[in-house]
Design a protein around this motif. Structure first.
Motif, PDB file in Angstrom:
ATOM      1  N   GLN A   1      45.004  14.046  -6.508  1.00 54.97           N
ATOM      2  CA  GLN A   1      44.694  12.638  -6.263  1.00 54.97           C
ATOM      3  C   GLN A   1      45.852  11.890  -5.608  1.00 54.97           C
ATOM      4  O   GLN A   1      45.643  10.905  -4.906  1.00 54.97           O
TER       5      GLN A   1
ATOM      6  N   SER B   1      48.531  15.596  -9.207  1.00 60.41           N
ATOM      7  CA  SER B   1      49.407  15.150  -8.127  1.00 60.41           C
ATOM      8  C   SER B   1      50.178  16.334  -7.564  1.00 60.41           C
ATOM      9  O   SER B   1      50.267  17.399  -8.187  1.00 60.41           O
TER      10      SER B   1
ATOM     11  N   PRO C   1      42.934  13.299  -1.612  1.00 59.07           N
ATOM     12  CA  PRO C   1      43.940  12.420  -2.224  1.00 59.07           C
ATOM     13  C   PRO C   1      43.726  10.976  -1.800  1.00 59.07           C
ATOM     14  O   PRO C   1      43.417  10.691  -0.643  1.00 59.07           O
TER      15      PRO C   1
END
Length: 435
Positions: free
Chosen positions: A123, A21, A157
């Motif tokens: 992601q 992230s 993402p």
């Protein structure tokens, strides 16, 4: 600049982010006031908290990679000799890694291309949903660019998450260095209010009181104002966010001053209410003493483990009892509280979080319930009473009186610490100081 606390803040945020992230935080843009004039730039508090840097048009990127490694990247304005002659020196890309303590830095002009590379393998992207109007158009071409690499095995993402939920909880509990700044901002703010109280009997307008207040802020070392000051004479005090500050002082009325100084980007926030003449009338003193008793009752509920709303409820009870005793409300106190009859005279809560923002960040409820107070939270405690000038349901001598008493308070293990100590608060103390 000591970047150690800001690097520590970044490390704590990175640890809270899930693997694979990233988080993006923007410093803000300069805004036009009118032709050829900008508003003074004030950096976004989240960005400052993580960088200690205050230039506009800068972005921080934090990455918690899938393998557990972490990376910090700054996008800053490039050096521009001509622009710097007019508007001041810039940090520049070359110096940014060392000065800010980040792993890499790029020009904001390289945003799209660099971010496409940097977000490969990420992601989830976390941004502040409070700034969604800025982020959606900025991120759209980046995500489109990532999709062009799908055939290379790049997975763009899949989710945008709200960074506020994580970062603002982090900001809510103040660290020792933050408390030092808040104490300094509080005491600078105290000096301004003392100056306003001494100025009021010898000047003619709200603006002149404001001028004395602000002059004292800056003389005491304040960097800026925390917010637009409220200097409200007489019935103007019944307008909760009155900021015109241009009326003549009513010598027979109270003067409500709500103002705070900012130091190192941390805010002070105080409200004092005092007679413009230096002497309370009987009615002004009676209402003032009710509000002061309500503040004392509220402060008694400030300690770790007590639900946030408890101090508000304590203030509401004392205010309602006082309104009944003075004849402004009629009925049983419990019934009046249940029916919220007091909101005719008291229509706001008894405080808010305080920190880098004067209305600082952090949730007030957790899972639907008022959150318990914790050590090193900082909040204001500010009950008030406001009798509208056209309220013909009460006797004329009460109308147009507005009172608020506000202090900045830190939660400590033993209860609370008043950061804004040193102000005269009882009617007798106020009259003695003003004389």
């Amino acid at each position: 600049m000591d970047i150690t606390p800001f690097k520590a803040n970044r490390a704590r945020l990175l640890e809270a982010l899930p693997p694979a992230s990233a988080a993006l935080v923007f410093s803000g843009r300069e805004q036009f006031r009118n032709r050829d004039v900008d508003y003074p730039f004030r950096v976004h508090s989240d960005f400052y908290y993580l960088t200690g840097f205050s230039e506009p048009d800068s972005t921080l990127l934090l990455i918690h990679a899938e393998d557990g490694s972490t990376h910090s990247v700054a996008f800053v304005r490039p050096r521009d000799e001509k622009a710097e002659i007019w508007t001041g020196r810039r940090l520049g890309v070359e110096r940014a890694p060392d000065v800010l303590g980040v792993d890499a830095a790029y020009s904001g002009e390289e945003w799209d291309a660099q971010l496409v590379e940097l977000l490969k393998g990420v992601q989830q992207v976390h941004v502040s949903f409070s700034d969604s109007a800025y982020w959606w158009p900025v991120l759209q071409p980046v995500f489109a660019g990532l999709k062009k690499h799908i055939r290379e095995g790049v997975e763009p993402p899949q989710a945008l998450q709200d960074l506020d939920r994580i970062l603002h909880e982090q900001r809510l509990i103040k660290q020792p260095w933050e408390l030092a700044h808040l104490r300094e901002a509080a005491q600078i703010s105290v000096k301004g209010h003392l100056a306003a109280m001494q100025a009021a009997p010898r000047v003619q307008t709200e603006r002149e009181v404001q001028r004395a207040l602000e002059c004292a802020f800056y003389e005491a070392g304040g960097d800026d104002l925390s917010f637009n000051p409220i200097v409200a004479s007489g019935a103007n005090a019944c307008v909760l966010h009155y900021t015109e500050n241009g009326a003549p002082l009513d010598r027979n009325a109270l003067l409500l001053v709500d103002a705070g100084a900012e130091k190192a980007f941390y805010a002070g926030d105080i409200t004092t209410t005092f007679p413009a003449s230096g002497r309370f009338s009987a009615e002004q003193k009676a209402l003032y003493e009710v509000v002061l008793a309500a503040q004392h009752a509220a402060l008694a509920q400030v300690r770790p483990g007590i639900p946030y709303d408890r101090h508000h409820q304590a203030a509401v009870r004392v205010l309602t009892e006082g309104l009944v005793d003075l004849g402004l409300l009629q009925g049983e106190v419990d019934t009046l509280i249940e029916e919220k009859a007091y909101t005719r005279f008291y229509m706001h809560k008894t405080g808010h979080w305080l920190g880098l923002d004067v209305h600082d960040v952090g949730a007030y409820r957790l899972n639907g319930a008022w959150r318990p107070l914790e050590e090193n939270m900082v909040l204001t405690v500010e009950p008030g009473l406001y009798v509208a000038p056209d309220d013909d349901t009460v006797e004329a001598h009460w109308r147009g009186i507005g009172i608020r008493i506000e202090d900045d308070v830190r939660v400590i293990a033993e209860g609370y610490e008043i950061l804004t100590h040193g102000l005269p608060r009882t009617p007798e103390e106020i009259e003695a100081w003003m004389s």
